[in-house]
Motif scaffolding. Structure first.
Motif, short mmCIF file in Angstrom:
data_model
loop_
_atom_site.label_atom_id
_atom_site.label_comp_id
_atom_site.label_asym_id
_atom_site.label_seq_id
_atom_site.Cartn_x
_atom_site.Cartn_y
_atom_site.Cartn_z
N SER A 62 -33.57 84.79 28.68
CA SER A 62 -33.50 83.54 27.93
C SER A 62 -32.70 83.70 26.65
O SER A 62 -31.86 82.85 26.31
CB SER A 62 -34.91 83.04 27.61
OG SER A 62 -34.86 81.81 26.91
N THR A 66 -28.85 81.63 27.63
CA THR A 66 -29.13 80.21 27.49
C THR A 66 -28.46 79.69 26.24
O THR A 66 -28.02 80.46 25.39
CB THR A 66 -30.65 79.92 27.42
OG1 THR A 66 -31.19 80.61 26.28
CG2 THR A 66 -31.36 80.37 28.68
N ASP A 76 -35.24 78.45 26.44
CA ASP A 76 -35.32 77.61 27.64
C ASP A 76 -35.77 78.37 28.89
O ASP A 76 -36.35 77.78 29.79
CB ASP A 76 -33.96 76.96 27.91
CG ASP A 76 -33.56 76.00 26.80
OD1 ASP A 76 -34.46 75.58 26.05
OD2 ASP A 76 -32.35 75.69 26.69
N ARG A 77 -35.49 79.66 28.96
CA ARG A 77 -35.81 80.45 30.15
C ARG A 77 -36.83 81.56 29.86
O ARG A 77 -36.81 82.58 30.54
CB ARG A 77 -34.53 81.05 30.74
CG ARG A 77 -33.65 80.03 31.47
CD ARG A 77 -34.32 79.57 32.74
NE ARG A 77 -33.44 78.76 33.57
CZ ARG A 77 -33.43 77.45 33.59
NH1 ARG A 77 -34.28 76.78 32.82
NH2 ARG A 77 -32.61 76.79 34.39
N LYS A 81 -38.79 80.54 33.06
CA LYS A 81 -39.23 79.15 33.26
C LYS A 81 -38.07 78.28 33.73
O LYS A 81 -36.98 78.32 33.18
CB LYS A 81 -39.80 78.60 31.95
CG LYS A 81 -40.24 77.15 32.00
CD LYS A 81 -40.71 76.68 30.65
CE LYS A 81 -39.59 76.75 29.62
NZ LYS A 81 -40.00 76.22 28.30
N GLY A 82 -38.30 77.48 34.75
CA GLY A 82 -37.30 76.55 35.25
C GLY A 82 -36.35 77.10 36.27
O GLY A 82 -35.53 76.36 36.82
#
Length: 304
Positions: A62, A66, A76-77, A81-82
């Motif tokens: 992340s 990102t 964000d990561r 995540k995602g």
């Protein structure tokens, strides 16, 4: 939709980097130390690589890949995540250097995790036999967080050509300056080399240096490890898939070859007519007897 060939090659490249680290780099360093420190060096390489992969999944990816600022990414990561949507059963896609060409982001994250791991393991050889295991673990965590991740983001992060018009400045600092590092020369080798140089200078020489003999444990293991490293880098550089150039639409077919004249006569004295076959070649008029043997054989070959 990602191309199956791109996915297969990225999986192969990820396994190559793992092979270069375990057992390649471990055997390379292990053969150079004394026999009493062989197990210690093997465990240092193995644990360092495993630790970096875990940290990469927690927050490393992340902060490196990102959108954030020119020096570091955002949250964000975190914990990946995602990347996977369990409701739809689909993986998120990551952009590449080719417009409209994507790969699964989980595969890109795994590939970059192996590079982060081998970079940290390269530093182990700089102070082999001279650092406690607990101190090495602490150093690895700090160096990975405060050195590797910012350098990786500044050099390698770019939103991709698909977002060039929407976010032209969405990239790392050195990428924006025009730095291109496709083989890890900056992020991996220079980064690890400087860290290893400073580390060995701070720690100092081994106890007994210049007063007792310290021969390598096994040059055979060193040769095996060096060969694995060499083969891995060679395959990564040779078989890296380059973007395909766009095909030219409605390309004109090649013009048929002219009829072959009889030896000794000017070419203007020979007329050509199309062959009565599916090929668009030409044939000299007249019988084959009026030609030489070589010319007749060539003309017959073109008309079959």
């Amino acid at each position: 939709m990602p191309d199956k060939g791109d996915i297969a090659w990225m999986m192969t490249a990820t396994l190559l980097v793992i092979l270069m680290t375990i057992p390649g780099l471990a055997l390379f360093y292990g053969g150079l130390v004394r026999s009493k420190n062989m197990l210690s060096v093997l465990m240092q390489v193995l644990v360092t690589f495993s630790l970096i992969v875990v940290l990469w999944a927690l927050y490393g990816y992340s902060l490196a890949f990102t959108e954030g600022n020119a020096y570091l990414g955002g949250p964000d990561r975190l914990f990946l995540k995602g990347i996977f949507d369990p409701a739809k059963g689909e993986f998120a896609m990551a952009a590449t250097f080719s417009k409209g060409v994507v790969i699964p982001e989980i595969l890109f994250a795994a590939y970059q995790a192996t590079f982060a791991g081998i970079t940290a393991c390269l530093i182990v050889g700089a102070f082999a036999e001279r650092m406690k295991f607990s101190a090495l673990v602490l150093f690895t965590v700090l160096w990975f967080t405060f050195v590797y991740l910012p350098i990786s983001h500044m050099v390698w992060y770019w939103a991709g050509p698909d977002f060039l018009h929407a976010a032209p400045d969405d990239s790392g600092l050195l990428w924006g300056w025009g730095a291109l590092d496709f083989a890890g020369g900056t992020v991996v080798h220079i980064n690890a080399g400087i860290a290893g140089l400073i580390g060995c200078l701070v720690i100092g020489p081994r106890v007994g240096f210049k007063s007792e003999s310290m021969p390598p444990h096994s040059l055979v293991m060193t040769m095996i490890g060096a060969s694995l490293l060499w083969i891995g880098w060679l395959l990564l550089l040779i078989f890296w898939k380059r973007p395909k150039p766009p095909a030219e639409p409605d390309a004109a077919p090649p013009s048929p070859p002219p009829g072959r004249p009889r030896r000794g006569r000017p070419s203007s004295a020979v007329e050509t007519t199309p062959c009565r076959t599916r090929r668009s070649y030409a044939r000299p008029t007249g019988s084959f007897r009026s030609l030489g043997r070589r010319e007749a054989r060539a003309a017959a070959t073109r008309c079959t």
